[in-house]
Design a protein around this motif. Structure first.
Motif, PDB file in Angstrom:
ATOM      1  N   LEU A  14      29.319  54.900  74.336  1.00 50.14           N
ATOM      2  CA  LEU A  14      28.123  54.870  73.424  1.00 50.14           C
ATOM      3  C   LEU A  14      28.433  55.492  71.865  1.00 50.14           C
ATOM      4  CD1 LEU A  14      25.444  55.676  76.031  1.00 50.14           C
ATOM      5  CD2 LEU A  14      25.849  53.197  74.926  1.00 50.14           C
ATOM      6  N   PRO A  15      27.939  54.961  71.000  1.00 53.80           N
ATOM      7  CA  PRO A  15      28.034  55.605  69.605  1.00 53.80           C
ATOM      8  C   PRO A  15      27.136  56.855  69.583  1.00 53.80           C
ATOM      9  CG  PRO A  15      26.635  53.876  69.366  1.00 53.80           C
ATOM     10  CD  PRO A  15      27.153  53.946  70.998  1.00 53.80           C
ATOM     11  N   ARG A  16      27.901  57.924  68.785  1.00 49.05           N
ATOM     12  CA  ARG A  16      26.964  59.137  68.717  1.00 49.05           C
ATOM     13  C   ARG A  16      25.823  59.278  67.785  1.00 49.05           C
ATOM     14  NH1 ARG A  16      30.032  63.515  69.981  1.00 49.05           N
ATOM     15  NH2 ARG A  16      29.149  64.896  68.523  1.00 49.05           N
ATOM     16  N   ARG A  17      24.689  58.800  68.315  1.00 49.43           N
ATOM     17  CA  ARG A  17      23.420  58.651  67.818  1.00 49.43           C
ATOM     18  C   ARG A  17      22.229  58.798  68.586  1.00 49.43           C
ATOM     19  NH1 ARG A  17      25.269  53.034  65.528  1.00 49.43           N
ATOM     20  NH2 ARG A  17      24.399  51.556  66.971  1.00 49.43           N
ATOM     21  N   THR A  53      22.934  63.665  76.037  1.00 48.03           N
ATOM     22  CA  THR A  53      22.575  64.598  75.008  1.00 48.03           C
ATOM     23  C   THR A  53      23.330  65.771  74.549  1.00 48.03           C
ATOM     24  OG1 THR A  53      20.310  63.997  75.345  1.00 48.03           O
ATOM     25  CG2 THR A  53      20.819  65.936  73.974  1.00 48.03           C
ATOM     26  N   ASN A  54      24.032  66.266  75.735  1.00 52.42           N
ATOM     27  CA  ASN A  54      25.061  67.569  75.443  1.00 52.42           C
ATOM     28  C   ASN A  54      26.269  67.095  74.923  1.00 52.42           C
ATOM     29  OD1 ASN A  54      23.083  69.287  76.434  1.00 52.42           O
ATOM     30  ND2 ASN A  54      24.024  69.600  78.284  1.00 52.42           N
ATOM     31  N   ALA A  55      26.705  65.934  75.261  1.00 54.83           N
ATOM     32  CA  ALA A  55      27.755  65.148  75.060  1.00 54.83           C
ATOM     33  C   ALA A  55      27.968  64.857  73.480  1.00 54.83           C
ATOM     34  CB  ALA A  55      28.267  64.173  75.767  1.00 54.83           C
ATOM     35  N   MET A  56      26.762  64.470  73.012  1.00 53.83           N
ATOM     36  CA  MET A  56      26.450  63.946  71.484  1.00 53.83           C
ATOM     37  C   MET A  56      26.455  65.262  70.629  1.00 53.83           C
ATOM     38  SD  MET A  56      25.836  60.547  71.571  1.00 53.83           S
ATOM     39  CE  MET A  56      25.282  59.375  72.637  1.00 53.83           C
ATOM     40  N   ARG A  57      26.099  66.562  71.221  1.00 55.60           N
ATOM     41  CA  ARG A  57      25.933  67.536  70.218  1.00 55.60           C
ATOM     42  C   ARG A  57      27.369  68.090  70.370  1.00 55.60           C
ATOM     43  NH1 ARG A  57      20.603  69.834  72.988  1.00 55.60           N
ATOM     44  NH2 ARG A  57      19.128  68.751  71.750  1.00 55.60           N
ATOM     45  N   VAL A  58      28.604  67.788  70.908  1.00 55.33           N
ATOM     46  CA  VAL A  58      29.770  68.401  70.838  1.00 55.33           C
ATOM     47  C   VAL A  58      30.377  68.217  69.617  1.00 55.33           C
ATOM     48  CG1 VAL A  58      32.153  68.648  71.966  1.00 55.33           C
ATOM     49  CG2 VAL A  58      30.222  68.487  73.249  1.00 55.33           C
ATOM     50  N   PRO A  61      35.138  64.396  65.573  1.00 60.18           N
ATOM     51  CA  PRO A  61      34.795  63.487  64.487  1.00 60.18           C
ATOM     52  C   PRO A  61      33.825  62.530  64.895  1.00 60.18           C
ATOM     53  CG  PRO A  61      37.090  63.687  64.972  1.00 60.18           C
ATOM     54  CD  PRO A  61      36.392  64.555  66.046  1.00 60.18           C
ATOM     55  N   ARG A  62      32.924  61.893  63.989  1.00 58.09           N
ATOM     56  CA  ARG A  62      31.996  61.052  64.092  1.00 58.09           C
ATOM     57  C   ARG A  62      32.065  59.679  64.793  1.00 58.09           C
ATOM     58  NH1 ARG A  62      27.328  62.541  61.957  1.00 58.09           N
ATOM     59  NH2 ARG A  62      26.546  60.402  62.294  1.00 58.09           N
ATOM     60  N   ASP A  63      33.440  59.427  64.455  1.00 59.67           N
ATOM     61  CA  ASP A  63      33.697  58.196  65.328  1.00 59.67           C
ATOM     62  C   ASP A  63      34.296  58.085  66.770  1.00 59.67           C
ATOM     63  OD1 ASP A  63      36.317  59.347  64.824  1.00 59.67           O
ATOM     64  OD2 ASP A  63      37.282  57.552  64.116  1.00 59.67           O
ATOM     65  N   ARG A  64      34.121  59.354  67.514  1.00 62.59           N
ATOM     66  CA  ARG A  64      34.398  59.570  68.652  1.00 62.59           C
ATOM     67  C   ARG A  64      33.358  58.963  69.501  1.00 62.59           C
ATOM     68  NH1 ARG A  64      39.760  60.310  69.809  1.00 62.59           N
ATOM     69  NH2 ARG A  64      40.660  61.732  68.399  1.00 62.59           N
ATOM     70  N   LEU A  65      33.284  58.139  70.390  1.00 64.74           N
ATOM     71  CA  LEU A  65      32.567  57.631  71.506  1.00 64.74           C
ATOM     72  C   LEU A  65      32.279  58.700  72.638  1.00 64.74           C
ATOM     73  CD1 LEU A  65      33.069  53.816  71.301  1.00 64.74           C
ATOM     74  CD2 LEU A  65      31.606  54.973  69.934  1.00 64.74           C
ATOM     75  N   ALA A  83      29.358  62.221  82.117  1.00 65.72           N
ATOM     76  CA  ALA A  83      29.412  61.957  80.264  1.00 65.72           C
ATOM     77  C   ALA A  83      30.736  62.635  79.735  1.00 65.72           C
ATOM     78  CB  ALA A  83      28.330  62.461  79.876  1.00 65.72           C
ATOM     79  N   SER A  84      31.393  61.850  79.376  1.00 61.31           N
ATOM     80  CA  SER A  84      32.748  62.403  78.569  1.00 61.31           C
ATOM     81  C   SER A  84      32.895  62.480  77.129  1.00 61.31           C
ATOM     82  CB  SER A  84      33.911  61.295  79.024  1.00 61.31           C
ATOM     83  OG  SER A  84      34.023  61.278  80.467  1.00 61.31           O
ATOM     84  N   ASP A  85      33.287  63.619  76.531  1.00 62.99           N
ATOM     85  CA  ASP A  85      33.307  63.736  75.192  1.00 62.99           C
ATOM     86  C   ASP A  85      34.771  64.191  74.826  1.00 62.99           C
ATOM     87  OD1 ASP A  85      33.549  66.831  74.883  1.00 62.99           O
ATOM     88  OD2 ASP A  85      31.631  66.513  76.041  1.00 62.99           O
ATOM     89  N   ALA A  86      35.069  64.054  73.358  1.00 61.06           N
ATOM     90  CA  ALA A  86      36.244  64.261  73.009  1.00 61.06           C
ATOM     91  C   ALA A  86      36.679  65.924  72.718  1.00 61.06           C
ATOM     92  CB  ALA A  86      37.026  63.379  72.088  1.00 61.06           C
ATOM     93  N   GLY A  87      35.305  66.747  73.095  1.00 58.12           N
ATOM     94  CA  GLY A  87      35.605  68.024  72.429  1.00 58.12           C
ATOM     95  C   GLY A  87      36.271  69.032  73.491  1.00 58.12           C
TER      96      GLY A  87
END
Length: 221
Positions: A14-17, A53-58, A61-65, A83-87
């Motif tokens: 999912l995109p970060r929005r 929501t937590n993953a979105m707040r990390v 870069p904005r293009d990271r899904l 939920a996985s993030d690049a942070g």
């Protein structure tokens, strides 16, 4: 983490929005309904909302899904949400003060889930935060249902282009629109692959179940 016997699984990015959080909830709701464990939907949706929501707040870069994975571990009676993030960093439960409006996400996850944790991603940068909930017993399957494309399983039949077609495989691919998450790709028998939004509704039935054609029920195509 110990190995589990996985019964069913749905993965998407999912995109970060802001709109991605209700989108994740809708996909989870559809998957649980299709798997016959929809009784767990309310609690599971709350937990997944906080994880996403937590993953979105990390800060990344904005293009990271944000990657989302929903797994029903049938033999263990567990529903696993990821939920996985690049942070970088380590997720920690906070105890916010009375005047603070945020910071309660993991506190809620800890209260609702049987257990939760995080792990570094084996491939690539970042981490995966996960939570496991007890899943109720499965209710009898319906012979036919309308579900989100992301919840379709190989072997099911979907109605597209005026006919029932068997799903050979399910995968994901980047969306045609940059930064718009991913699309679900269904490889079908005797027809081109169907590329569709993960939330798009599809009418499905299990193989061997006959269903007469009725006008107006074709899926996008």
């Amino acid at each position: 983490m110990a190995e589990h016997s996985t019964a069913y699984e749905v993965k998407f990015r999912l995109p970060r929005r802001r709109s991605s959080v209700p989108r994740a909830r809708a996909l989870l709701h559809s998957a649980l309904g299709e798997w016959g464990i929809g009784q767990a939907a309310e609690t599971a949706e709350l937990v997944l909302s906080e994880l996403v929501t937590n993953a979105m707040r990390v800060r990344v870069p904005r293009d990271r899904l944000v990657g989302v994975r929903i797994v029903w571990l049938m033999e263990d009676g567990l529903l696993r949400l990821e939920a996985s993030d690049a942070g970088e960093g380590k997720p920690e439960v906070r105890a916010p003060g009375e005047g603070e409006t945020g910071g309660r996400g993991l506190l809620l996850v800890e209260a609702l889930a049987d257990r939760w944790g995080f792990e570094q991603r084996a491939c690539g940068i970042g981490k995966t935060v996960w939570a496991e909930l007890r899943a109720p017993d499965r209710v009898p399957e319906r012979s036919r249902a309308e579900i989100a494309a992301a919840a379709v399983r190989p072997g099911q039949c979907v109605r597209v282009w005026g006919a029932w077609r068997t799903v050979q495989s399910v995968s994901t691919a980047p969306s045609a629109s940059a930064g718009d998450g991913c699309s679900v790709v269904l490889e079908l028998d005797d027809s081109p692959a169907l590329r569709i939004d993960p939330t798009a509704p599809l009418t499905v039935r299990d193989p061997g179940v006959s269903s007469p054609h009725r006008s107006g029920e074709d899926a996008p195509g």
